[in-house]
Write an enzyme that holds these catalytic residues in place. Structure first.
Site, PDB file in Angstrom:
ATOM      1  N   TYR A 155      38.471   0.897 -13.109  1.00 18.57           N
ATOM      2  CA  TYR A 155      39.290   1.607 -14.151  1.00 18.57           C
ATOM      3  C   TYR A 155      39.831   2.807 -13.013  1.00 18.57           C
ATOM      4  O   TYR A 155      41.073   2.800 -13.171  1.00 18.57           O
ATOM      5  CB  TYR A 155      38.405   2.114 -14.899  1.00 18.57           C
ATOM      6  CG  TYR A 155      39.047   3.421 -15.924  1.00 18.57           C
ATOM      7  CD1 TYR A 155      39.718   2.682 -16.918  1.00 18.57           C
ATOM      8  CD2 TYR A 155      38.968   4.669 -15.666  1.00 18.57           C
ATOM      9  CE1 TYR A 155      40.445   3.523 -17.792  1.00 18.57           C
ATOM     10  CE2 TYR A 155      39.465   5.471 -16.696  1.00 18.57           C
ATOM     11  CZ  TYR A 155      40.301   5.012 -17.459  1.00 18.57           C
ATOM     12  OH  TYR A 155      40.905   5.734 -18.643  1.00 18.57           O
TER      13      TYR A 155
ATOM     14  N   ALA B 223      40.448   2.516  -9.657  1.00 15.94           N
ATOM     15  CA  ALA B 223      41.396   2.181  -8.968  1.00 15.94           C
ATOM     16  C   ALA B 223      42.808   1.872  -9.685  1.00 15.94           C
ATOM     17  O   ALA B 223      44.075   2.061  -9.158  1.00 15.94           O
ATOM     18  CB  ALA B 223      40.951   0.857  -8.186  1.00 15.94           C
TER      19      ALA B 223
HETATM   20  P1  NAI Z   1      41.635   3.261 -26.804  1.00 17.22           P
HETATM   21  O1  NAI Z   1      40.719   2.094 -26.446  1.00 17.22           O
HETATM   22  O2  NAI Z   1      41.184   4.031 -28.174  1.00 17.22           O
HETATM   23  O3  NAI Z   1      43.190   2.596 -27.263  1.00 17.22           O
HETATM   24  C1  NAI Z   1      43.671   1.868 -26.361  1.00 17.22           C
HETATM   25  C2  NAI Z   1      44.646   0.909 -26.988  1.00 17.22           C
HETATM   26  O4  NAI Z   1      45.426   0.094 -25.931  1.00 17.22           O
HETATM   27  C3  NAI Z   1      44.090   0.119 -28.062  1.00 17.22           C
HETATM   28  O5  NAI Z   1      44.849   0.108 -29.259  1.00 17.22           O
HETATM   29  C4  NAI Z   1      44.202  -1.337 -27.597  1.00 17.22           C
HETATM   30  O6  NAI Z   1      44.352  -2.335 -28.404  1.00 17.22           O
HETATM   31  C5  NAI Z   1      45.417  -1.331 -26.413  1.00 17.22           C
HETATM   32  N1  NAI Z   1      45.600  -2.319 -25.437  1.00 17.22           N
HETATM   33  C6  NAI Z   1      44.600  -2.567 -24.584  1.00 17.22           C
HETATM   34  N2  NAI Z   1      44.990  -3.879 -23.957  1.00 17.22           N
HETATM   35  C7  NAI Z   1      46.207  -4.264 -24.515  1.00 17.22           C
HETATM   36  C8  NAI Z   1      47.092  -5.023 -23.980  1.00 17.22           C
HETATM   37  N3  NAI Z   1      46.818  -6.110 -23.171  1.00 17.22           N
HETATM   38  N4  NAI Z   1      48.451  -5.063 -24.545  1.00 17.22           N
HETATM   39  C9  NAI Z   1      48.860  -4.193 -25.604  1.00 17.22           C
HETATM   40  N5  NAI Z   1      48.005  -3.199 -26.109  1.00 17.22           N
HETATM   41  C10 NAI Z   1      46.717  -3.011 -25.410  1.00 17.22           C
HETATM   42  O7  NAI Z   1      41.813   4.309 -25.773  1.00 17.22           O
HETATM   43  P2  NAI Z   1      42.204   5.767 -25.583  1.00 17.22           P
HETATM   44  O8  NAI Z   1      41.046   6.424 -25.405  1.00 17.22           O
HETATM   45  O9  NAI Z   1      43.050   6.027 -26.813  1.00 17.22           O
HETATM   46  O10 NAI Z   1      43.212   5.644 -24.297  1.00 17.22           O
HETATM   47  C11 NAI Z   1      44.526   5.642 -24.108  1.00 17.22           C
HETATM   48  C12 NAI Z   1      44.783   5.754 -22.847  1.00 17.22           C
HETATM   49  O11 NAI Z   1      44.504   6.912 -22.101  1.00 17.22           O
HETATM   50  C13 NAI Z   1      44.307   4.441 -21.757  1.00 17.22           C
HETATM   51  O12 NAI Z   1      45.444   4.262 -20.963  1.00 17.22           O
HETATM   52  C14 NAI Z   1      43.174   5.304 -21.156  1.00 17.22           C
HETATM   53  O13 NAI Z   1      42.728   4.957 -19.815  1.00 17.22           O
HETATM   54  C15 NAI Z   1      43.757   6.834 -21.068  1.00 17.22           C
HETATM   55  N6  NAI Z   1      42.590   7.668 -20.842  1.00 17.22           N
HETATM   56  C16 NAI Z   1      41.785   7.928 -21.855  1.00 17.22           C
HETATM   57  C17 NAI Z   1      40.610   8.723 -21.740  1.00 17.22           C
HETATM   58  C18 NAI Z   1      39.533   8.954 -22.737  1.00 17.22           C
HETATM   59  O14 NAI Z   1      38.674   9.852 -22.618  1.00 17.22           O
HETATM   60  N7  NAI Z   1      39.642   8.475 -23.808  1.00 17.22           N
HETATM   61  C19 NAI Z   1      40.790   9.810 -20.380  1.00 17.22           C
HETATM   62  C20 NAI Z   1      41.576   9.495 -19.688  1.00 17.22           C
HETATM   63  C21 NAI Z   1      42.535   8.507 -19.753  1.00 17.22           C
END
Ligand code: NAI
Length: 253
Positions: A159, A161
């Site tokens: 993650y 990386a």
């Molecule tokens: P989440 O898991 O609630 O939402 C992620 C969304 O991305 C989901 O709706 C999922 O269906 C979609 N997704 C996943 N793979 C996909 C694909 N191949 N094509 C299209 N859509 C796809 O995650 P969250 O927490 O809302 O995170 C959003 C962003 O923020 C991510 O990039 C995450 O790495 C980043 N982030 C989140 C943190 C946290 O603490 N929740 C902290 C730092 C960064």
């Protein structure tokens, strides 16, 4: 006195005004929170996600949507079709997946999947959408990285990386697109209690993360959305190539 959110919005011009915004990973979590704020701010917003729930999420916001797997071979073509009729001002590459596996146990296929969703997908989306910004004379790209790009935590090798790649990719994109009036920044959230990582955390770990913030709380989706909305505004036109923290002071580098 603490300013209210609406007072803060009045003070900082946001410039939604019908401009087109595309948010990936918008079916839930941070992406959905951001899409909600963008609609409130007057952006003509399209929610993109691999999860079909994006349809009902978009309907609730009276916004448009597209079900697209950003790692699929046709992702770029399908995204490009979204900007055929109307160019995009703001592209937010937010979709991502989490992986928590000790380094010596990482399955290499899973490593590739994490890099493909979290970093490579952004190349496809930028290739599909940025030409419409070039044609329109400007735009904004915001790529969701993470505090993990800057701070080491055991088990987060794949993650972290991928998120470091997002930071580097955004920096290079800023140099390539700047001449077209397009800014590119990455955002590094701290810990947001979404579905992401829910199966690998417990109350003790959450308390540990809270104690790392001088503000004594975790982030919420609105904290992240506020920065993205600022980056999309006319007032942020001279900010590019940055990796901006929204970590409540957990990470200061
Ligand atoms: P989440 O898991 O609630 O939402 C992620 C969304 O991305 C989901 O709706 C999922 O269906 C979609 N997704 C996943 N793979 C996909 C694909 N191949 N094509 C299209 N859509 C796809 O995650 P969250 O927490 O809302 O995170 C959003 C962003 O923020 C991510 O990039 C995450 O790495 C980043 N982030 C989140 C943190 C946290 O603490 N929740 C902290 C730092 C960064």
């Amino acid at each position: 006195m603490t300013p209210t959110r609406s007072a803060a919005r009045t003070a900082g011009r946001t410039d939604g005004g019908g401009r087109r915004a595309i948010v990936t990973g918008a079916a839930r979590g941070i992406g959905l929170g951001l899409a909600t704020r963008l609609v409130e701010e007057g952006y003509d917003t399209t929610l993109v996600d691999v999860d079909r729930c994006v349809e009902s999420a978009a309907a609730a916001l009276d916004a448009s949507f597209a079900v697209i797997d950003l790692t699929a071979a046709d992702a770029s073509t399908r995204l490009n079709a979204l900007v055929d009729a109307e160019p995009c001002w703001l592209l937010v590459n937010n979709a991502g997946i989490f992986d928590k596996t000790p380094l010596l146990e990482i399955d290499l296929a899973e490593w590739d999947r994490v890099q493909a969703v979290n970093a490579r997908s952004m190349v496809a989306t930028m290739q599909a959408v940025v030409p419409s910004m070039v044609g329109a004379g400007g735009g904004r790209v915001v790529n969701m990285a993470s505090m993990a790009a800057k701070v080491g935590t055991p088990g987060e090798a794949a993650y972290a990386a991928s998120k470091a790649a997002v930071v580097a990719l955004s920096r290079i994109a800023a140099t390539e697109f700047g001449g077209h009036g397009i800014t590119v920044n990455s955002v590094c959230p701290g810990y947001v209690l979404t579905d992401m990582g829910a199966d690998t955390r417990d109350d003790e770990q959450v308390a540990g993360w809270v104690s790392m913030s001088p503000l004594g709380r975790l982030a919420n989706a609105d904290d992240i959305a506020s920065l993205v909305i600022y980056l999309a505004s006319d007032g942020a036109s001279y900010i590019t190539g940055q990796a901006l923290n929204v970590t409540g002071g957990m990470c200061t580098n």
